[in-house]
Design a protein around this motif. Structure first.
Motif, PDB file in Angstrom:
ATOM      1  N   ASN A 110       0.824  -1.214   0.000  1.00  0.00           N
ATOM      2  CA  ASN A 110       0.000   0.000   0.000  1.00  0.00           C
ATOM      3  C   ASN A 110       0.856   1.261   0.000  1.00  0.00           C
ATOM      4  OD1 ASN A 110      -2.067  -1.906   2.037  1.00  0.00           O
ATOM      5  ND2 ASN A 110      -2.868  -0.952   0.186  1.00  0.00           N
ATOM      6  N   ILE A 111       1.984   1.202   0.714  1.00  0.00           N
ATOM      7  CA  ILE A 111       2.897   2.353   0.769  1.00  0.00           C
ATOM      8  C   ILE A 111       3.580   2.548  -0.573  1.00  0.00           C
ATOM      9  CG2 ILE A 111       4.981   3.261   1.866  1.00  0.00           C
ATOM     10  CD1 ILE A 111       4.134   1.687   4.391  1.00  0.00           C
ATOM     11  N   LEU A 112       4.026   1.451  -1.175  1.00  0.00           N
ATOM     12  CA  LEU A 112       4.750   1.530  -2.444  1.00  0.00           C
ATOM     13  C   LEU A 112       3.881   2.132  -3.544  1.00  0.00           C
ATOM     14  CD1 LEU A 112       7.493   0.809  -3.744  1.00  0.00           C
ATOM     15  CD2 LEU A 112       6.499  -1.404  -4.371  1.00  0.00           C
ATOM     16  N   VAL A 113       2.589   1.788  -3.578  1.00  0.00           N
ATOM     17  CA  VAL A 113       1.713   2.297  -4.635  1.00  0.00           C
ATOM     18  C   VAL A 113       1.139   3.666  -4.306  1.00  0.00           C
ATOM     19  CG1 VAL A 113       1.116  -0.023  -5.361  1.00  0.00           C
ATOM     20  CG2 VAL A 113      -0.342   1.145  -3.708  1.00  0.00           C
ATOM     21  N   GLY A 114       1.349   4.148  -3.075  1.00  0.00           N
ATOM     22  CA  GLY A 114       0.954   5.508  -2.743  1.00  0.00           C
ATOM     23  C   GLY A 114      -0.329   5.659  -1.966  1.00  0.00           C
ATOM     24  N   ASP A 115      -0.998   4.556  -1.594  1.00  0.00           N
ATOM     25  CA  ASP A 115      -2.218   4.655  -0.798  1.00  0.00           C
ATOM     26  C   ASP A 115      -1.921   5.045   0.644  1.00  0.00           C
ATOM     27  OD1 ASP A 115      -3.896   3.944  -2.882  1.00  0.00           O
ATOM     28  OD2 ASP A 115      -3.702   1.797  -2.477  1.00  0.00           O
ATOM     29  N   MET A 116      -0.734   4.671   1.129  1.00  0.00           N
ATOM     30  CA  MET A 116      -0.352   4.932   2.503  1.00  0.00           C
ATOM     31  C   MET A 116       1.060   5.488   2.541  1.00  0.00           C
ATOM     32  SD  MET A 116      -1.810   1.472   4.404  1.00  0.00           S
ATOM     33  CE  MET A 116      -1.094   1.946   5.996  1.00  0.00           C
ATOM     34  N   SER A 117       1.489   5.856   3.742  1.00  0.00           N
ATOM     35  CA  SER A 117       2.849   6.316   3.978  1.00  0.00           C
ATOM     36  C   SER A 117       3.435   5.493   5.122  1.00  0.00           C
ATOM     37  CB  SER A 117       2.850   7.801   4.329  1.00  0.00           C
ATOM     38  OG  SER A 117       4.166   8.260   4.582  1.00  0.00           O
ATOM     39  N   LEU A 118       4.736   5.571   5.298  1.00  0.00           N
ATOM     40  CA  LEU A 118       5.344   4.875   6.428  1.00  0.00           C
ATOM     41  C   LEU A 118       4.799   5.398   7.751  1.00  0.00           C
ATOM     42  CD1 LEU A 118       9.072   4.795   5.250  1.00  0.00           C
ATOM     43  CD2 LEU A 118       7.574   2.800   5.517  1.00  0.00           C
ATOM     44  N   VAL A 119       4.609   6.728   7.817  1.00  0.00           N
ATOM     45  CA  VAL A 119       4.151   7.363   9.049  1.00  0.00           C
ATOM     46  C   VAL A 119       2.902   8.181   8.760  1.00  0.00           C
ATOM     47  CG1 VAL A 119       4.736   8.965  10.901  1.00  0.00           C
ATOM     48  CG2 VAL A 119       6.499   7.467   9.960  1.00  0.00           C
ATOM     49  N   GLY A 120       1.918   8.056   9.614  1.00  0.00           N
ATOM     50  CA  GLY A 120       0.684   8.809   9.484  1.00  0.00           C
ATOM     51  C   GLY A 120      -0.359   8.214  10.416  1.00  0.00           C
ATOM     52  N   PRO A 121      -1.521   8.827  10.543  1.00  0.00           N
ATOM     53  CA  PRO A 121      -2.589   8.246  11.371  1.00  0.00           C
ATOM     54  C   PRO A 121      -3.013   6.888  10.837  1.00  0.00           C
ATOM     55  CG  PRO A 121      -3.061  10.541  10.808  1.00  0.00           C
ATOM     56  CD  PRO A 121      -1.898  10.124   9.965  1.00  0.00           C
ATOM     57  N   ARG A 122      -3.210   5.923  11.698  1.00  0.00           N
ATOM     58  CA  ARG A 122      -3.647   4.606  11.252  1.00  0.00           C
ATOM     59  C   ARG A 122      -5.042   4.703  10.643  1.00  0.00           C
ATOM     60  NH1 ARG A 122      -1.298   0.783   9.562  1.00  0.00           N
ATOM     61  NH2 ARG A 122      -2.774  -0.762  10.365  1.00  0.00           N
ATOM     62  N   LYS A 155      -1.652  11.423   4.564  1.00  0.00           N
ATOM     63  CA  LYS A 155      -1.818  10.007   4.221  1.00  0.00           C
ATOM     64  C   LYS A 155      -1.826   9.146   5.480  1.00  0.00           C
ATOM     65  CE  LYS A 155       0.112   9.678  -0.457  1.00  0.00           C
ATOM     66  NZ  LYS A 155       1.149   9.025  -1.286  1.00  0.00           N
ATOM     67  N   PRO A 156      -2.643   8.087   5.491  1.00  0.00           N
ATOM     68  CA  PRO A 156      -2.576   7.147   6.618  1.00  0.00           C
ATOM     69  C   PRO A 156      -1.231   6.429   6.621  1.00  0.00           C
ATOM     70  CG  PRO A 156      -3.940   6.262   4.859  1.00  0.00           C
ATOM     71  CD  PRO A 156      -3.614   7.679   4.476  1.00  0.00           C
ATOM     72  N   GLY A 157      -0.844   5.931   7.788  1.00  0.00           N
ATOM     73  CA  GLY A 157       0.497   5.362   7.902  1.00  0.00           C
ATOM     74  C   GLY A 157       0.521   3.945   8.436  1.00  0.00           C
ATOM     75  N   LEU A 158       1.649   3.299   8.209  1.00  0.00           N
ATOM     76  CA  LEU A 158       1.905   1.982   8.783  1.00  0.00           C
ATOM     77  C   LEU A 158       2.050   2.095  10.295  1.00  0.00           C
ATOM     78  CD1 LEU A 158       2.553  -1.029   8.144  1.00  0.00           C
ATOM     79  CD2 LEU A 158       4.961  -0.351   7.998  1.00  0.00           C
ATOM     80  N   THR A 159       2.609   3.208  10.734  1.00  0.00           N
ATOM     81  CA  THR A 159       2.715   3.522  12.152  1.00  0.00           C
ATOM     82  C   THR A 159       2.445   5.005  12.321  1.00  0.00           C
ATOM     83  OG1 THR A 159       4.151   3.422  14.122  1.00  0.00           O
ATOM     84  CG2 THR A 159       5.203   3.984  12.031  1.00  0.00           C
ATOM     85  N   GLY A 160       2.220   5.438  13.541  1.00  0.00           N
ATOM     86  CA  GLY A 160       1.864   6.836  13.751  1.00  0.00           C
ATOM     87  C   GLY A 160       2.219   7.338  15.131  1.00  0.00           C
ATOM     88  N   TRP A 161       1.939   8.621  15.350  1.00  0.00           N
ATOM     89  CA  TRP A 161       2.260   9.284  16.619  1.00  0.00           C
ATOM     90  C   TRP A 161       1.488   8.646  17.777  1.00  0.00           C
ATOM     91  CZ3 TRP A 161       5.999  11.635  18.696  1.00  0.00           C
ATOM     92  CH2 TRP A 161       5.852  12.543  19.736  1.00  0.00           C
ATOM     93  N   ALA A 162       0.237   8.258  17.540  1.00  0.00           N
ATOM     94  CA  ALA A 162      -0.554   7.631  18.596  1.00  0.00           C
ATOM     95  C   ALA A 162       0.037   6.273  18.978  1.00  0.00           C
ATOM     96  CB  ALA A 162      -2.005   7.471  18.133  1.00  0.00           C
ATOM     97  N   GLN A 163       0.460   5.507  17.983  1.00  0.00           N
ATOM     98  CA  GLN A 163       0.956   4.152  18.243  1.00  0.00           C
ATOM     99  C   GLN A 163       2.249   4.164  19.057  1.00  0.00           C
ATOM    100  OE1 GLN A 163      -0.557   5.031  15.240  1.00  0.00           O
ATOM    101  NE2 GLN A 163      -2.302   3.912  16.081  1.00  0.00           N
ATOM    102  N   VAL A 164       3.160   5.096  18.782  1.00  0.00           N
ATOM    103  CA  VAL A 164       4.418   5.119  19.527  1.00  0.00           C
ATOM    104  C   VAL A 164       4.222   5.695  20.926  1.00  0.00           C
ATOM    105  CG1 VAL A 164       5.821   5.256  17.454  1.00  0.00           C
ATOM    106  CG2 VAL A 164       5.145   7.366  18.598  1.00  0.00           C
ATOM    107  N   ASN A 165       3.052   6.256  21.184  1.00  0.00           N
ATOM    108  CA  ASN A 165       2.725   6.722  22.529  1.00  0.00           C
ATOM    109  C   ASN A 165       1.830   5.734  23.268  1.00  0.00           C
ATOM    110  OD1 ASN A 165       3.732   9.675  23.134  1.00  0.00           O
ATOM    111  ND2 ASN A 165       3.142   9.658  20.967  1.00  0.00           N
ATOM    112  N   GLY A 166       1.835   4.469  22.799  1.00  0.00           N
ATOM    113  CA  GLY A 166       1.145   3.396  23.518  1.00  0.00           C
ATOM    114  C   GLY A 166      -0.314   3.244  23.179  1.00  0.00           C
ATOM    115  N   LEU A 167      -0.839   4.017  22.221  1.00  0.00           N
ATOM    116  CA  LEU A 167      -2.265   3.963  21.902  1.00  0.00           C
ATOM    117  C   LEU A 167      -2.483   3.096  20.666  1.00  0.00           C
ATOM    118  CD1 LEU A 167      -3.090   7.706  22.559  1.00  0.00           C
ATOM    119  CD2 LEU A 167      -3.552   5.760  24.045  1.00  0.00           C
TER     120      LEU A 167
END
Length: 453
Positions: free
Chosen positions: A358-370, A394-406
């Motif tokens: 999804n990231i490679l084709v542009g639907d998502m980014s490495l980082v962004g809201p899930r 863009k939505p992400g594979l990981t995000g700010w909420a996830q690295v803060n335990g959410l």
């Protein structure tokens, strides 16, 4: 010059340290690290001027200088890599030493750009090579004038000249007050060294500020307007023009065109390399899923992406159900729907790896809201104010909420509201430097297994 000296020295010292560790102290010539340092230094000094829009380091905050330095450093290494490829000099340069220089230099140059202006300015002034005799103008009753002068001294301008006047005097006295002030400033400016003029405008009516500006424009000096705290909270960037009008940018777009390009390049390079590197693992996981339970290897679910555009997100199937409708039940701790293999995949977030496509084709980014299921988007958009703002990136594979335990289940509206707060903060404050921080913290978070079930 200070930047160039720092970067070349860092290149040489890093190369020496790398050779000592990798080759047990074998002596190597200094020519290559010096040449590499010079190329990076020249590219960096040119790039830092463009990413800072020619703003003086003395009038930018520490975070801006940290962010701009990290971006310019990364782009400078891109230029170096391209240059080595074109010149066919890749075999002569040590790839390990170059990678080490980048990793060590990224935090090093960022901190250097934060603190160097404070260190270098007083030294240059004592050496007589960069005398900046600044002037501060403001109303005699405005406390901002003295506070700003103190700030100038703290930032490397030891002797700013302060001019106070009666900005709120009567209309009959204003012409005399303005003329007297302009004469004083002009007389001092004729004998002073180079420097800027700062006008503290908090107490000045608009028409009097304009009149003062017209009188000062005859002086060949840069003139800056220092707003009060209320105006400063809205205006952080330099003005621009729109036809015949001057416009002030109250807030800069989180990701400018250059940063969006860099972010997309990162997405393509990292996702492409990860898919190639992880291909054997992906095939093994696919086989285990097929052997463990009936159903397809990949789970597809329609989700809303950038600006609400729907796309099919890819995951390794980890459950016995494949919900993709108006009602979707989130996975819970000890959920019986999770397969044996799926429980391991979810614990280590391996089930998310197909999203690299999804990231490679542009639907998502490495980082962004899930991205959430469409059913959940509809529910939360009705219950949580400004929910849709998270889809401005863009939505992400990981995000700010996830690295803060959410991460994991959001059983209550309060739990989802807390996660959305982090998503909205990221959407407003996104940057390349923040993305790098999130990626590093994601690796730590995956190892902790918090809320992974």
């Amino acid at each position: 010059m200070a930047d160039i000296a720092f970067i070349v020295s860092l290149s040489v010292l890093t190369d020496i340290a790398y050779q000592m560790i990798a080759y047990s102290g074998k002596s190597v010539p200094f020519q290559m690290p010096v040449n590499i340092g010079l190329v990076i230094a020249l590219a960096f000094t040119l790039l830092i001027r463009s990413v800072t829009a020619e703003r003086s380091a003395a009038i930018t905050n520490s975070y801006d200088r940290l962010r701009d330095a990290a971006l310019a450093w990364t782009l400078a290494f891109g230029i170096l890599t391209f240059g080595l490829f074109i010149a066919k000099a890749g075999g002569e340069a040590s790839r390990g030493a170059i990678i080490t220089l980048y990793l060590v230099g990224l935090p090093g140059i960022a901190l250097w750009r934060v603190f160097a202006p404070v260190w270098v300015a007083p030294l240059a002034k004592r050496a007589g090579s960069a005398v900046r005799e600044c002037m501060v103008i403001g109303d005699e009753a405005d406390p901002l004038v003295d506070k700003f002068a103190v700030e100038l001294r703290a930032k490397g301008h030891p002797s700013p000249k302060v001019f106070k006047f009666k900005a709120l005097c009567s209309s009959s006295l204003w012409a005399h007050e303005l003329s007297a002030l302009a004469d004083r400033v002009t007389q001092v400016a004729h004998h002073a060294g180079p420097g800027e003029i700062y006008v503290c405008a908090g107490s000045l009516p608009g028409e009097r500020l304009a009149a003062l500006g017209r009188r000062l424009t005859m002086l060949p000096r840069a003139i800056y307007i220092v707003p009060d705290a209320q105006i400063a909270s809205l205006v952080r960037c330099r003005p621009a023009s729109m036809g015949k009008f001057v416009v002030l940018e109250a807030r800069r777009e989180p990701l400018g065109s250059t940063q969006r390009l860099v972010k997309r390049m990162m997405d393509i390079l990292v996702s492409g390399a990860a898919l190639l590197f992880l291909f054997p693992l992906l095939m093994i996981v696919a086989a285990l899923i097929k052997l463990d339970s009936e159903g397809p290897v990949l789970f597809r679910q329609t989700r809303n992406g950038y600006r609400g555009r729907p796309f099919d997100i890819l995951k390794f199937r980890s459950m016995r159900v494949q919900e993709n409708g108006p009602v979707i039940e989130q996975a819970k701790e000890g959920d019986a729907r999770v397969t044996r293999v799926g429980r391991i995949l979810r614990k280590y977030s391996i089930d998310e790896l197909p999203q690299l496509v999804n990231i490679l084709v542009g639907d998502m980014s490495l980082v962004g809201p899930r991205p959430h299921a469409q059913a959940h988007d509809e529910l939360y958009s009705r219950s949580i104010e400004n929910y849709e703002i998270r889809q401005h990136v863009k939505p992400g594979l990981t995000g700010w909420a996830q690295v803060n335990g959410l991460r994991g289940e959001t059983a209550t509206l309060d739990a989802m509201y807390q996660r959305i707060e982090y998503d909205l903060w990221y959407a407003v404050n996104a940057s390349i430097l923040l993305d790098i921080e999130i990626l590093v913290r994601t690796a730590i978070e995956v190892a902790r297994h918090r809320n992974a079930y």
